[in-house]
Design a protein around this motif. Structure first.
Motif, PDB file in Angstrom:
ATOM      1  N   VAL A 269      53.027  40.979  23.341  1.00 14.59           N
ATOM      2  CA  VAL A 269      52.070  40.416  24.192  1.00 14.59           C
ATOM      3  C   VAL A 269      52.585  41.316  25.420  1.00 14.59           C
ATOM      4  N   GLU A 270      51.669  42.126  25.968  1.00 15.35           N
ATOM      5  CA  GLU A 270      51.899  42.808  27.130  1.00 15.35           C
ATOM      6  C   GLU A 270      51.440  42.176  28.375  1.00 15.35           C
ATOM      7  N   LYS A 271      51.975  42.069  29.604  1.00 16.12           N
ATOM      8  CA  LYS A 271      51.550  41.456  30.876  1.00 16.12           C
ATOM      9  C   LYS A 271      51.804  42.443  31.933  1.00 16.12           C
ATOM     10  N   HIS A 272      50.834  42.782  32.850  1.00 14.57           N
ATOM     11  CA  HIS A 272      50.854  43.563  33.879  1.00 14.57           C
ATOM     12  C   HIS A 272      50.784  42.942  35.268  1.00 14.57           C
ATOM     13  N   PHE A 273      51.629  42.929  36.287  1.00 15.49           N
ATOM     14  CA  PHE A 273      51.898  42.064  37.294  1.00 15.49           C
ATOM     15  C   PHE A 273      51.883  43.112  38.681  1.00 15.49           C
ATOM     16  N   CYS A 274      50.793  42.910  39.469  1.00 13.22           N
ATOM     17  CA  CYS A 274      50.947  43.499  40.993  1.00 13.22           C
ATOM     18  C   CYS A 274      51.371  42.656  41.809  1.00 13.22           C
ATOM     19  N   GLY A 275      52.528  42.781  42.263  1.00 15.62           N
ATOM     20  CA  GLY A 275      53.427  41.950  43.155  1.00 15.62           C
ATOM     21  C   GLY A 275      53.779  40.789  42.113  1.00 15.62           C
ATOM     22  N   ASP A 276      53.182  39.782  42.950  1.00 19.06           N
ATOM     23  CA  ASP A 276      53.216  38.263  41.866  1.00 19.06           C
ATOM     24  C   ASP A 276      52.294  37.778  41.258  1.00 19.06           C
ATOM     25  N   VAL A 277      51.087  38.487  41.407  1.00 19.04           N
ATOM     26  CA  VAL A 277      49.770  38.344  40.782  1.00 19.04           C
ATOM     27  C   VAL A 277      49.526  39.001  39.304  1.00 19.04           C
ATOM     28  N   LEU A 278      49.262  38.244  38.393  1.00 21.54           N
ATOM     29  CA  LEU A 278      48.911  38.483  37.068  1.00 21.54           C
ATOM     30  C   LEU A 278      47.700  39.112  37.033  1.00 21.54           C
ATOM     31  N   VAL A 279      47.593  40.479  36.705  1.00 18.29           N
ATOM     32  CA  VAL A 279      46.548  41.502  36.675  1.00 18.29           C
ATOM     33  C   VAL A 279      45.970  41.312  35.256  1.00 18.29           C
ATOM     34  N   ASP A 280      46.653  41.583  34.367  1.00 18.99           N
ATOM     35  CA  ASP A 280      46.084  41.804  33.035  1.00 18.99           C
ATOM     36  C   ASP A 280      47.214  41.171  31.656  1.00 18.99           C
ATOM     37  N   VAL A 281      46.521  40.535  30.821  1.00 16.94           N
ATOM     38  CA  VAL A 281      47.179  40.254  29.525  1.00 16.94           C
ATOM     39  C   VAL A 281      46.539  40.764  28.273  1.00 16.94           C
ATOM     40  N   SER A 282      47.359  41.645  27.438  1.00 23.06           N
ATOM     41  CA  SER A 282      46.604  42.133  26.602  1.00 23.06           C
ATOM     42  C   SER A 282      47.628  41.781  24.970  1.00 23.06           C
ATOM     43  N   VAL A 283      47.094  41.431  23.866  1.00 23.60           N
ATOM     44  CA  VAL A 283      47.990  41.168  22.994  1.00 23.60           C
ATOM     45  C   VAL A 283      48.059  42.335  21.681  1.00 23.60           C
ATOM     46  N   PHE A 284      46.819  42.942  21.607  1.00 21.82           N
ATOM     47  CA  PHE A 284      47.001  43.948  20.693  1.00 21.82           C
ATOM     48  C   PHE A 284      47.192  45.698  21.302  1.00 21.82           C
ATOM     49  N   ALA A 285      46.452  45.772  22.465  1.00 22.87           N
ATOM     50  CA  ALA A 285      46.383  47.078  23.270  1.00 22.87           C
ATOM     51  C   ALA A 285      47.340  47.038  24.275  1.00 22.87           C
ATOM     52  N   GLU A 286      47.475  48.259  25.043  1.00 21.81           N
ATOM     53  CA  GLU A 286      48.141  48.139  26.191  1.00 21.81           C
ATOM     54  C   GLU A 286      47.501  47.579  27.354  1.00 21.81           C
ATOM     55  N   ALA A 287      48.102  46.744  28.284  1.00 20.70           N
ATOM     56  CA  ALA A 287      47.386  45.944  29.355  1.00 20.70           C
ATOM     57  C   ALA A 287      46.926  46.981  30.322  1.00 20.70           C
ATOM     58  N   GLU A 288      45.796  46.737  31.041  1.00 20.61           N
ATOM     59  CA  GLU A 288      45.165  47.835  31.963  1.00 20.61           C
ATOM     60  C   GLU A 288      46.092  47.741  33.278  1.00 20.61           C
ATOM     61  N   LYS A 289      46.373  48.816  33.995  1.00 15.70           N
ATOM     62  CA  LYS A 289      46.968  49.122  35.053  1.00 15.70           C
ATOM     63  C   LYS A 289      46.150  48.826  36.215  1.00 15.70           C
ATOM     64  N   CYS A 290      46.716  48.230  37.372  1.00 17.10           N
ATOM     65  CA  CYS A 290      45.723  48.002  38.827  1.00 17.10           C
ATOM     66  C   CYS A 290      45.870  49.595  39.338  1.00 17.10           C
ATOM     67  N   GLU A 291      44.976  49.499  40.453  1.00 17.12           N
ATOM     68  CA  GLU A 291      44.906  50.806  41.042  1.00 17.12           C
ATOM     69  C   GLU A 291      46.024  50.951  42.157  1.00 17.12           C
ATOM     70  N   MET A 292      46.510  49.935  42.342  1.00 11.16           N
ATOM     71  CA  MET A 292      47.725  50.064  43.397  1.00 11.16           C
ATOM     72  C   MET A 292      49.202  51.068  42.459  1.00 11.16           C
TER      73      MET A 292
END
Length: 133
Positions: A27-50
């Motif tokens: 399970v891959e999670k991407h955080f931008c600061g303290d905000v959860l942007v994307d959660v992905s189970v089988f693929a790579e989590a999407e990155k934010c524009e920041m």
């Protein structure tokens, strides 16, 4: 009929249980600061524009968390020879009693199967006014 359906149902449930206990995933999670942007189970989590701006400014506010959920590596397989003598004796006795405990019923003959009752012309109870109360 019901016994076969139950057997197939329990077999399917046990097969799925073995399958899901041995499957591992991330399970891959991407955080931008303290905000959860994307959660992905089988693929790579999407990155934010920041994150593109962070590369230019050389400071990071984004972070990735990866949780690995591992399945079972080895299944314990017990053979009949690994059991002690009492357990082997119990299994043999139980199997013998189960297989030989059921006897089929003899074919029953119905002597009046082909007999058809006579046609009733009138209802005698109503004719004589005799009723069971």
């Amino acid at each position: 009929m019901v016994k076969q359906l139950l057997h197939k149902g329990f077999s399917s449930v046990m097969a799925l249980l073995v399958l899901f206990s041995t499957v591992s995933f991330t399970v891959e999670k991407h955080f931008c600061g303290d905000v959860l942007v994307d959660v992905s189970v089988f693929a790579e989590a999407e990155k934010c524009e920041m994150e593109a701006l962070e590369i230019l400014q050389k400071k990071t506010c984004c972070k990735d968390e990866i949780e690995i959920i591992e399945g079972q590596d080895e299944l314990k397989v017990v053979s009949f020879e690994d059991l002690d003598f009492k357990k082997q004796h119990f299994i043999i006795a139980y199997t013998y009693a189960y297989l030989n405990g059921f006897e089929g019923l003899p074919k029953q003959t119905i002597p009046h199967k082909d007999y058809s009752p006579p046609n009733l012309v009138t209802d005698i109870q109503v004719l004589d006014q005799v009723f069971i109360i």
